[in-house]
Structures are given as C-alpha cells and as structure tokens.
Scaffold this active site. Structure first.
Site, PDB file in Angstrom:
ATOM      1  N   GLY A  48       0.764  -1.170  -0.155  1.00 31.65           N
ATOM      2  CA  GLY A  48      -0.054   0.067  -0.032  1.00 31.65           C
ATOM      3  C   GLY A  48       0.834   1.361   0.140  1.00 31.65           C
ATOM      4  O   GLY A  48       1.950   1.241   0.515  1.00 31.65           O
ATOM      5  N   GLN A  53       2.820   9.891   1.084  1.00 30.26           N
ATOM      6  CA  GLN A  53       4.116   9.131   1.514  1.00 30.26           C
ATOM      7  C   GLN A  53       5.179   9.692   0.400  1.00 30.26           C
ATOM      8  O   GLN A  53       6.472   9.094   0.382  1.00 30.26           O
ATOM      9  CB  GLN A  53       3.966   7.858   1.531  1.00 30.26           C
ATOM     10  N   CYS A  95       5.412  -0.125   7.807  1.00 27.88           N
ATOM     11  CA  CYS A  95       5.161   0.981   6.950  1.00 27.88           C
ATOM     12  C   CYS A  95       6.382   1.431   5.957  1.00 27.88           C
ATOM     13  O   CYS A  95       7.570   1.473   6.761  1.00 27.88           O
ATOM     14  CB  CYS A  95       4.865   2.143   7.704  1.00 27.88           C
ATOM     15  N   LEU A  96       6.226   1.647   4.794  1.00 28.48           N
ATOM     16  CA  LEU A  96       7.198   2.025   3.850  1.00 28.48           C
ATOM     17  C   LEU A  96       8.001   3.353   4.654  1.00 28.48           C
ATOM     18  O   LEU A  96       8.794   3.616   4.044  1.00 28.48           O
ATOM     19  CB  LEU A  96       6.903   2.366   2.442  1.00 28.48           C
ATOM     20  N   HIS A 137      -4.734   1.562   7.488  1.00 28.49           N
ATOM     21  CA  HIS A 137      -3.352   2.078   7.577  1.00 28.49           C
ATOM     22  C   HIS A 137      -3.206   3.207   6.478  1.00 28.49           C
ATOM     23  O   HIS A 137      -2.558   4.280   6.742  1.00 28.49           O
ATOM     24  CB  HIS A 137      -2.485   0.813   7.208  1.00 28.49           C
ATOM     25  N   GLU A 138      -3.828   2.863   5.044  1.00 32.45           N
ATOM     26  CA  GLU A 138      -3.461   4.155   4.181  1.00 32.45           C
ATOM     27  C   GLU A 138      -4.292   5.302   4.377  1.00 32.45           C
ATOM     28  O   GLU A 138      -3.992   6.544   4.264  1.00 32.45           O
ATOM     29  CB  GLU A 138      -3.637   3.581   3.076  1.00 32.45           C
ATOM     30  N   HIS A 141      -2.852   7.230   7.159  1.00 28.29           N
ATOM     31  CA  HIS A 141      -1.832   8.279   6.321  1.00 28.29           C
ATOM     32  C   HIS A 141      -2.590   9.429   5.743  1.00 28.29           C
ATOM     33  O   HIS A 141      -1.848  10.739   6.007  1.00 28.29           O
ATOM     34  CB  HIS A 141      -1.262   7.616   4.965  1.00 28.29           C
TER      35      HIS A 141
HETATM   36 ZN    ZN Z   1       2.449   3.413   5.938  1.00 27.75          ZN
END
Ligand code: ZN
Length: 172
Positions: A48, A53, A95-96, A137-138, A141
């Site tokens: 995701g 991000q 998370c990235l 999660h997204e 963000h």
């Molecule tokens: Zn994330």
C-alpha cells in the site's frame, strides 16, 4: 516501459502529518501520479502507498496485496473514506515510511471503503484481514496519522528512540 520510482518520505517529515486535500478533477497529472505511485510501491516493495508518502498532499492511495504479481488486485482509491468497520484483529504491521520496523497493531477485522476509482467512478468495497488493515493504514496516512501513533507506552518509546538514534547517525 520506463519506471518512475519516487522517493518515499520517512517518519519525521512534516508532509506525513498534514491531513491531505481532496482530489478535484481527475486529470492527466493525477493519472501520472497514480502510475508513478504504482511503480514506487512495487519497487519498494509494499502492499500500500498513500500520496503523501511520496510528498504529494492529496487524498489518494493505492493497495495491491499481491505486489503486482496478480492482475486485477491493484486498487486505486481516490478520496477514500472508511464508512463501516467490524471486529478487531491484532497482527504485525509495518510501513514504507518507517522502514525496517514491525510492531503489532489492533485493527478492524473488516472494513468498508468508499472511494472513486481512477476513472472517477464511485465504488465501495469490503476488505477483510490484511485488506482491512491496509485500507485503515493508508486512510490513516491520508489523515496525517502513522501506525506508530497506535502504539502505547514502552513499545512506542522504544521505536521512537531507535528512529531518533538512526536520525542522529544520519541513517534515517
Ligand atoms: Zn504506511
């Protein structure tokens, strides 16, 4: 095809903390952003990615639990909202923007997402398990939240301390 892999911003960058603005017209620049985000997510690799991000403060996210391995599993979600949740499940999450860390987070077991697809068509989908987790999660963000915000006490102190240490060493 030429890939456009964008840099992913990390925990500590202000853009991750600002609630994103709704997408207005879905024009060629939005389609280009989506394509670049897909390349970036697959290259990471991740399941995701939210637009903020990659430093773009717009309400747009993508999810592909197969990371590009299975056609038809890429979901492009414009102006998404979680409209219903059921149950709770506690699992590992990463998370990235917080690379190399994994912590357990409690999320809804099922979640219903309302959004526009890349053509601007209104859609809804139920996600279960990992899909519900990715959706929540997204959307977090896009609201300026990160999964570490869900941690409490010693667990939270430990991860933030490690990140600060990496930042001081110039490794973040
Ligand atoms: Zn994330």
């Amino acid at each position: 095809m030429l890939l456009s892999v964008l840099p992913i911003v990390k925990y500590g960058d202000e853009v991750l903390r600002i609630p994103t603005a709704s997408v207005g017209e879905i024009d060629a620049s939005i389609h280009k952003l989506i394509d670049d985000m897909v390349d970036t997510m697959y290259a990471a690799p991740g399941v995701g990615l939210a637009a903020n991000q990659v430093g773009v403060s717009l309400r747009l996210m993508i999810i592909d639990l197969s990371v590009g391995r299975r056609p038809g599993e890429l979901h492009v979600c414009i102006n998404p909202e979680i409209v219903e949740v059921e149950g709770a499940i506690t699992e590992d999450e990463g998370c990235l923007s917080v690379p190399d860390f994994v912590e357990v987070v409690t999320r809804p077991e099922r979640a219903r997402l309302r959004y526009l697809d890349r053509n601007g068509e209104p859609r809804e989908m139920w996600g279960e398990g990992l899909m519900a987790r990715a959706m929540c999660h997204e959307v977090d963000h896009l609201n300026g939240m990160l999964y570490v915000d869900h941690l409490r006490g010693l667990k939270k102190d430990r991860i933030l301390r490690k990140i600060q240490k990496l930042a001081r060493a110039g490794m973040w």
